[in-house]
Design an enzyme around this catalytic site. Structure first.
Site, PDB file in Angstrom:
ATOM      1  N   LYS A 128      33.439 121.727 -95.705  1.00  0.00           N
ATOM      2  CA  LYS A 128      34.055 120.513 -96.250  1.00  0.00           C
ATOM      3  C   LYS A 128      33.344 119.988 -97.494  1.00  0.00           C
ATOM      4  O   LYS A 128      33.959 119.388 -98.362  1.00  0.00           O
ATOM      5  CB  LYS A 128      34.121 119.414 -95.185  1.00  0.00           C
ATOM      6  N   GLU A 165      39.836 108.570 -94.671  1.00  0.00           N
ATOM      7  CA  GLU A 165      39.815 108.406 -93.225  1.00  0.00           C
ATOM      8  C   GLU A 165      39.026 109.562 -92.633  1.00  0.00           C
ATOM      9  O   GLU A 165      38.826 110.590 -93.289  1.00  0.00           O
ATOM     10  CB  GLU A 165      41.235 108.422 -92.661  1.00  0.00           C
ATOM     11  N   SER A 207      33.470 128.630 -90.543  1.00  0.00           N
ATOM     12  CA  SER A 207      33.635 127.431 -91.363  1.00  0.00           C
ATOM     13  C   SER A 207      32.528 126.402 -91.182  1.00  0.00           C
ATOM     14  O   SER A 207      32.271 125.609 -92.081  1.00  0.00           O
ATOM     15  CB  SER A 207      34.993 126.787 -91.091  1.00  0.00           C
TER      16      SER A 207
HETATM   17  C1  LIG Z   1      37.292 120.057 -90.422  1.00  0.00           C
HETATM   18  C2  LIG Z   1      36.903 121.423 -90.016  1.00  0.00           C
HETATM   19  C3  LIG Z   1      37.846 122.464 -89.872  1.00  0.00           C
HETATM   20  C4  LIG Z   1      39.324 122.240 -90.047  1.00  0.00           C
HETATM   21  O1  LIG Z   1      39.736 121.889 -91.309  1.00  0.00           O
HETATM   22  P1  LIG Z   1      40.520 122.883 -92.275  1.00  0.00           P
HETATM   23  O2  LIG Z   1      41.009 122.012 -93.345  1.00  0.00           O
HETATM   24  O3  LIG Z   1      41.626 123.524 -91.458  1.00  0.00           O
HETATM   25  O4  LIG Z   1      39.552 123.912 -92.722  1.00  0.00           O
HETATM   26  C5  LIG Z   1      37.402 123.732 -89.561  1.00  0.00           C
HETATM   27  N1  LIG Z   1      36.088 123.986 -89.351  1.00  0.00           N
HETATM   28  C6  LIG Z   1      35.159 123.027 -89.453  1.00  0.00           C
HETATM   29  C7  LIG Z   1      33.737 123.382 -89.207  1.00  0.00           C
HETATM   30  C8  LIG Z   1      35.521 121.718 -89.792  1.00  0.00           C
HETATM   31  O5  LIG Z   1      34.584 120.754 -89.885  1.00  0.00           O
END
Ligand SMILES: *Cc1c(COP(=O)(O)O)cnc(C)c1O
Length: 399
Positions: free
Chosen positions: A93, A115, A381
């Site tokens: 993010k 938000e 992610s």
């Molecule tokens: C917020 C988040 C997601 C989901 O958000 P996307 O916009 O679909 O990528 C996925 N993995 C992590 C670690 C997150 O914090």
């Protein structure tokens, strides 16, 4: 011309999806953001500053790791992970939050606002605000504030004002409404920094472009490691930003199969999951056209998944488009499968994944044995530190 240059069109449409349905007072402000983005995305100064930040503050490039132990355990395909868990603050993010902060600075804004649900976007945005010396206002439902105390503490330490939202369900949807209301009154001086590839144009495109760095790095790293491109590329899909970041690096490579993994929660019954593309239908949500999970009245349905970052009854419009064109295959993994992947990656690779990312790991584990000789690159992610108390208190330590 390549896909990224031609999609979306100038009105923010990916095929039939996207666009901007805004309350009239916000129309000029979103036009201003679109114009600023178009100008700055071609500005050498803006690009150079963003590169500097990525390298010297975020710690990019993040590596690609070969998950040898997990690959051996599954038997079949070789599994690799793009390590966004090693990005500063522990998830992808920050890639778009730092860019949105830089955009705000170039636009002469003094405040970032958004938000947040579980608090991940709020923490990343508060980090960007601290770096750029901007104010930060985060709207968060009272229920989420109680559930996600450590992230509330982080935001406050980083200097953000956390606005508790006490009406309706006191959760993410109300936080969006509350933030939009507050933004209307201060849009001259503030930038509403949307947290995924969702919302009205230009956000789905802009956030994708800011996350594109994941795919660019991963493609180059994978080629260097193996001499070829991956056969399969997979990522979890909530709003869809980490997935679009990785996919966008391979979208013109027709031989690379792309897979989006949605959360199937506890069952395929409406309310038990957040698998929007798998079970939803065309509709509008939060100012754009996409695929939506709807209840009997046609309103956005309640959703569930063990990964709070994935629980959204809509999805980024580009994913709806890539589903319809068939370029990306969407599938789903349930809570149990994600938890199994969470334990396996921790135990066998020494990497505790975010529960969101564990959905992509679950896909790789499921598909590895069906694809001997092939390679799967998944997007890790984020890291799972935020989830360890919840997981161990609720489910124990795994087998
Ligand atoms: C917020 C988040 C997601 C989901 O958000 P996307 O916009 O679909 O990528 C996925 N993995 C992590 C670690 C997150 O914090």
């Amino acid at each position: 011309m390549g896909y990224l240059k031609t999609t979306p069109n100038k009105d923010g449409f990916f095929g039939n999806y996207g666009g901007a349905e805004l309350p009239p007072p916000l129309v000029p402000h979103f036009k201003e953001i679109t114009a600023a983005y178009e100008r700055l995305s071609k500005s050498a100064d803006f690009i150079a500053e963003l590169r500097y930040i990525r390298k010297h503050f975020q710690g990019r490039p993040t590596p690609v790791s070969y998950l040898k132990n997990l690959s051996d355990l599954c038997g079949g395909a070789r599994i690799y992970a793009k390590r966004e868990d090693l990005n500063h603050t522990g998830a992808h993010k920050l890639n778009h939050c730092m860019a949105e902060g830089l955009l705000a600075k170039y636009m002469g804004k003094t405040k970032l606002m958004a938000e947040t649900g579980a608090g991940q976007h709020g923490v990343a945005l508060a980090t960007a605000a601290a770096y750029f010396g901007l104010e930060c206002e985060i709207h968060m439902g009272e229920i989420d504030i109680a559930k996600e105390a450590p992230n509330v503490t982080r935001m406050k330490l980083l200097g953000a004002t956390v606005v508790p939202v006490g009406f309706g369900g006191r959760s993410l949807k109300e936080a969006v409404d509350s933030c939009f209301q507050s933004y209307v009154a201060q849009a001259d001086t503030a930038l509403f920094a949307i947290g995924s590839v969702v919302g009205p144009h230009p956000f789905p495109r802009m956030v994708r472009d800011f996350q594109h760095v994941i795919g660019v790095e991963a493609r180059e790293q994978f080629l260097e490691m193996t001499g070829e491109l991956p056969d399969m590329v997979a990522a979890c899909v909530g709003g869809g930003s980490n997935a679009m970041g990785l996919f966008s690096g391979f979208i013109d490579d027709e031989d690379v199969a792309l897979y989006g993994v949605e959360p199937l929660g506890t069952s395929s019954k409406l309310g038990d999951h957040a698998a929007t593309i798998t079970y939803g239908e065309d509709g509008d949500i939060h100012g754009f056209r996409t695929i939506v999970l709807k209840d009997a009245e046609g309103n956005p349905a309640p959703v569930h998944t063990v990964a709070s970052g994935l629980d959204y009854p809509g999805v980024g419009p580009e994913h709806a488009h890539l589903h319809r064109t068939g370029r990306v295959t969407y599938t789903a993994a349930g809570d149990k499968e994600a938890l199994d992947a969470f334990y396996k990656l921790s135990r066998h690779e020494g990497i505790i994944p975010a529960l969101e990312s564990a959905h992509a790991v679950a896909f790789a584990i499921r598909e590895a044995k069906n694809n001997p000789g092939k390679s799967i690159l998944l997007n890790l992610s984020g890291r799972g530190d935020k989830d360890i108390d919840y997981v161990t208190e609720t489910y124990g330590f795994g087998e």
